[in-house]
Every structure is written in C-alpha cells, then in structure tokens.
Enzyme design. Structure first.
Site, PDB file in Angstrom:
ATOM      1  N   ASN A 213       0.815  -1.229   0.000  1.00 25.38           N
ATOM      2  CA  ASN A 213       0.000   0.000   0.000  1.00 25.38           C
ATOM      3  C   ASN A 213       0.845   1.275   0.000  1.00 25.38           C
ATOM      4  OD1 ASN A 213       0.909   0.040   2.608  1.00 25.38           O
ATOM      5  ND2 ASN A 213      -1.091  -0.037   3.578  1.00 25.38           N
ATOM      6  N   GLU A 217       1.928  10.145  -4.144  1.00 27.55           N
ATOM      7  CA  GLU A 217       0.826  10.723  -4.920  1.00 27.55           C
ATOM      8  C   GLU A 217       1.021  12.210  -5.098  1.00 27.55           C
ATOM      9  OE1 GLU A 217      -3.179   8.161  -3.760  1.00 27.55           O
ATOM     10  OE2 GLU A 217      -3.213  10.316  -3.459  1.00 27.55           O
ATOM     11  N   GLY A 382      -6.383   7.708   1.578  1.00 29.85           N
ATOM     12  CA  GLY A 382      -7.423   6.792   1.105  1.00 29.85           C
ATOM     13  C   GLY A 382      -6.843   5.875   0.043  1.00 29.85           C
ATOM     14  N   ASP A 383      -7.703   5.289  -0.764  1.00 22.61           N
ATOM     15  CA  ASP A 383      -7.219   4.431  -1.838  1.00 22.61           C
ATOM     16  C   ASP A 383      -6.753   5.294  -2.999  1.00 22.61           C
ATOM     17  OD1 ASP A 383      -9.466   4.616  -4.005  1.00 22.61           O
ATOM     18  OD2 ASP A 383     -10.492   4.412  -2.078  1.00 22.61           O
ATOM     19  N   SER A 388      -7.839  11.438  -0.283  1.00 29.21           N
ATOM     20  CA  SER A 388      -7.245  11.357   1.046  1.00 29.21           C
ATOM     21  C   SER A 388      -7.718  12.573   1.829  1.00 29.21           C
ATOM     22  CB  SER A 388      -5.718  11.352   0.961  1.00 29.21           C
ATOM     23  OG  SER A 388      -5.263  10.186   0.294  1.00 29.21           O
ATOM     24  N   HIS A 407      -5.968   6.087  10.642  1.00 33.62           N
ATOM     25  CA  HIS A 407      -4.795   6.261   9.766  1.00 33.62           C
ATOM     26  C   HIS A 407      -5.084   6.022   8.293  1.00 33.62           C
ATOM     27  CE1 HIS A 407      -4.489   2.028   8.988  1.00 33.62           C
ATOM     28  NE2 HIS A 407      -3.278   2.111   8.504  1.00 33.62           N
TER      29      HIS A 407
END
Length: 484
Positions: A213, A217, A382-383, A388, A407
């Site tokens: 994960n 980004e 987030g994903d 996020s 988290h």
DNA sequence: ATGTGC
C-alpha cells in the site's frame, strides 16, 4: 445486523454513543475495550465474525494495560493486534511492549508536502512529472537506490539522529524538521540493538518507496471543510500537494521478525500468559523490552529519514519537470506504526499505535507553534482512485484515545480477491481515463491496490469527525500515483 | 509490510 447479535454470539458489546462502543471486560481481559464504528463498519466487522474485535479483546489481556484497549474506525485484522489498534501500558504496573502492537513496518507513515503550484499548472506537465517521479523514487519489493550510498558508520548515526542527519548534508531544508512528528527523532534509539542482517537489508533502501500500500501521490486540494485549520496548515483549494507513504523497509521488518521470536522465548520467564502467540510481549522494564524499544526507535528514525530522502528526490523530480524554484514545504510527517512514551492523565505510558496515528489536540507543546492553535495535522490516506483527507487532532482524542486517531481507509478485499476482481480489466488505463496517471513497478500491485479493494476513506473520516477524535480539515484528490 | 513460504 443489530449489535444484539454480537452480544449473544461472540463478542458482547454495547453502544455508548452514535459511533462509540464498549466491550466490557470478560474472560481474561484486564480492562474494557472501546471501539469506534458506524453501523456500516459494524456490518463489516460482523461479516468477518468479529475477528478483529476479538484481537482487540486479546490486547486487553496483556499485563499493565491502561484502560481501555482501543480501536479506530479503520480497524481490520492484523498480526496480533488489529490494525487501527491503540493500547497504552504503564511501565510501573508491569506494562509490556509488543512488536505485534507496532507492526512489521515499524514507523510506517505519511508525509504531506504542499506547493504553490495550481492544479492548472500541473495539468500542462503531468505526464512529464509522473515519469520524473517514477525515475527518482525507486519502488517495488526489495528495491534499493544506486545514486545514494550510505556507509555503515553513517547509517548508525542516522539511526540515532533521523532526518536531521540528512538535512545537515543537504538532503532537505532546515525547516523540514519542524514539520515532522517528534522532529523525526525518537529518543532512546539504540543502533547496537539492530542486527547485522537488519543493517544489510536497510542500507541500500534509504530513499525508496517499497511495495504494497505504499505510494507517492501528486494531488490537489479539492475541498476545505475548516477554514481556520486549513489556513494554519497552509492549504487552499486547487493547490498541488504530494503525499508520501512509506516506512522502514527491510530494516524495520527484520527488527520486528527477530524481536517477535525473542519475546516468544522469554514470555514464560516473565509469567506473561499469551492468548495468541502473535501478541508476544515483554515488560517495558526488562532487558528484552528495552532492547526492542531501542531497536524500534532506531527503525523509526530510519523510516522518518526514508521519507525525508524520498521528499528530497521528489523536489528534484519537480525541478526537472519544469517546477524549479517552486517550494515543496513539509506540512507534516506522521507515523502510524509505533510505540511512544507519553504523558496521559498524569501518567507516563507507552502508547502503541498500530495502523493508528498520533492526534494531539490544540495547545499541545509538542506541536510546532504554527499548528498549536488548531491541533496536530492528522493525515488519512485513502485508496489510489478516490481521495485522502487532512484532519486535526482534538480535545476529544486527548480525552478518549490517548491522543490518537484513524490512519486510513483499511482494506475491504483480500489481496487475492482484489487480484481476481481486477482480472480482465486494465486499471492503469481506467485511472488514466479519469485523469489519474499511474506509474508502477508491477501490475500485480496495482490490481491488489485497486480502489474497490478499500473501504471508503470518507466513511472512516465521518466516524472520526462525528465521534470527535479528529476534525475534518480538507480533502485531496490524486492526479499522479507512483506505486511499487 | 516483507529478499511476498523454510
């Protein structure tokens, strides 16, 4: 599914308020457990037959626990402790430290950089920047970097000093340290408690992302919920940000593996009865406990330094993509896998946060002055397809959760199931069609990490905000995703 | 998370 079913069947919990539940002490538990959930999250917990809540009950059996054992709204099943678990232990009451309460990726965490670049400016150079970032930040399992070498004596120093060692040598800016939790340096780091093998694994990996994960980004701020906090954090709509998610790589993994083994051997000596071997623990005040805490703190400093070096190479990539001279300021660097000695309720306790973040409220002297009025920035990734969040620590988190909060989104599908669901689809292309450029070391990881494999981070954030253990500040949308 | 199983 009503909570009654839970009471009758297995776990036995009661609702305290809209998002807060208690599992009263039962069996070998030494104290109550408290967890945060919406009705929907409760359904997810029921669907797995409360496996992660049972792990939380196991945590409550450990010696010296200060009530209650806690879990955040993003709870899910983990090694020993549930991910999303928070537990404090009192060293003066025989309290223990447990590697399973920290996690394999010691001091895994996220760092948020903020720029003065607008979303529109980014659009013109998006592909170029994506390529530069992918080239500058190695990703994937076992990957190292060839353009940054650190010798053994220097690595030893870095394990004690953390990112300041890098900043002093030009890898970053002096102001960076102000934006890092504990200034990126946990006290008590003991480089001699770290094995030769851990050194070997970690040495080439400083400044690399890893896999799973972990990600880097490039995003933009698309919504602000709290003007005052956003102003204090320096966030405004349309602004480009960078979120870096990584940890202590092979070094932390090796430390965890070795100490779990060692703790299993010594648990009987200290009369620690384990309801689950994965809860292996040793007294905080024991030679083994102290050694683990020394090694864990060293691994934590390595993780902070890893994110520091990734940020440095991110800045270089931005410059090469045509954004030279544009600042990338560290808004905050926040860990979500560690154990820290902190003062709570006039007691000094060791707070384990495993897939949970520190979330200190307003006025806390630990916080940089510019954030003290609104509370600590809490980063909730987030994903990779959705969003996020940035939250702020509150008085509620100080009162109820030993200053802790959620988290992330938390997985919904197993990796295997996600891979199956992604079969026949081209996720990278799908993302590109909605304006998100993906650069990944392997397609398998992208499949496993697909958006649908994760719970909606917005749900986790609603519960966190609604329960008062974090306050919504802003939402960030991905534009470029670099993965392992 | 992880030299993705010893």
């Amino acid at each position: 599914m009503s909570e009654k079913a839970g009471v009758a069947d297995t776990v036995g919990f009661e609702r305290l308020s809209e998002y807060r539940y208690r599992i009263p002490r039962q069996g070998k538990m030494r104290c109550d457990a408290v967890f945060y959930a919406s009705r929907r999250i409760l359904e997810d917990l029921a669907a797995e037959d409360y496996a992660s809540l049972r792990q939380l009950m196991g945590v409550a059996t450990l010696p010296g626990i200060v009530e209650p054992a806690l879990s955040m709204p993003d709870i899910h099943w983990g090694y020993g402790f549930p991910i999303g678990g928070v537990a404090a232990f009192d060293p003066e009451e025989g309290g223990v430290v447990s590697p399973g309460g920290v996690g394999f990726d010691i001091n895994c965490g996220v760092r948020l950089l903020v720029s003065d670049i607008s979303r529109e400016e980014l659009a013109d150079r998006k592909a170029r920047l994506a390529d530069e970032l992918f080239r500058s930040v190695p990703s994937g399992v076992g990957r190292g970097r060839k353009d940054f070498r650190i010798g053994r004596p220097d690595l030893r120093r870095l394990l004690v000093e953390g990112p300041s060692w890098l900043v002093e040598r030009g890898y970053g800016e002096p102001g960076d340290l102000d934006g890092i939790e504990s200034r990126g340096r946990l006290a008590g780091a003991d480089p001699d408690a770290v094995s030769e093998r851990a050194y070997q694994r970690g040495q080439p990996q400083l400044g690399t992302l890893g896999s799973g994960n972990h990600f880097l980004e490039v995003q933009y701020v698309d919504e602000v919920y709290d003007e005052e906090a956003a102003r204090a954090y320096g966030l405004h709509p349309g602004q480009v940000t960078v979120l870096i998610h990584s940890g202590s790589r092979g070094l932390g993994h090796q430390v965890c593996t070795e100490y779990v083994e060692r703790f299993l051997q010594v648990a009987p000596k200290y009369g620690i009865e384990l309801v689950d071997r994965q809860l292996a623990a040793a007294p905080i005040d024991s030679p083994e406990g102290r050694a683990y805490l020394g090694a864990m703190s060293a691994a934590a400093n390595f993780a902070f330094a890893n994110r520091q070096l990734i940020a440095h190479f991110t800045r270089e990539a931005f410059a090469r993509a045509g954004f030279g001279g544009r600042p990338l300021r560290v808004l905050y660097d926040l860990a979500h896998n560690n154990a820290k000695l902190e003062e709570h309720g006039a007691r000094r306790v060791l707070v384990h946060r495993k897939g949970a973040t520190r979330a200190f409220g307003p006025g806390n002297p630990e916080l940089p002055e510019r954030y003290r009025g609104v509370g600590q920035p809490v980063l909730v990734p987030g994903d990779m397809g959705r969003y996020s969040f940035v939250l702020a620590g509150t008085e509620g988190s100080m009162r109820e959760t030993f200053g802790s909060s959620a988290h992330g989104a938390g997985r919904k599908m197993s990796r295997r199931r996600a891979k199956k669901a992604a079969r026949g689809r081209d996720l990278i292309r799908e993302m590109e069609q909605v304006g998100i450029l993906v650069r990944a070391a392997g397609r398998a990881t992208v499949d496993e990490e697909m958006s649908e494999a994760y719970k909606d981070a917005a749900e986790v954030v609603e519960v966190t905000d609604g329960a008062g253990i974090g306050k919504k500040v802003a939402r960030l949308r991905p534009q470029i995703v670099v993965k392992g």
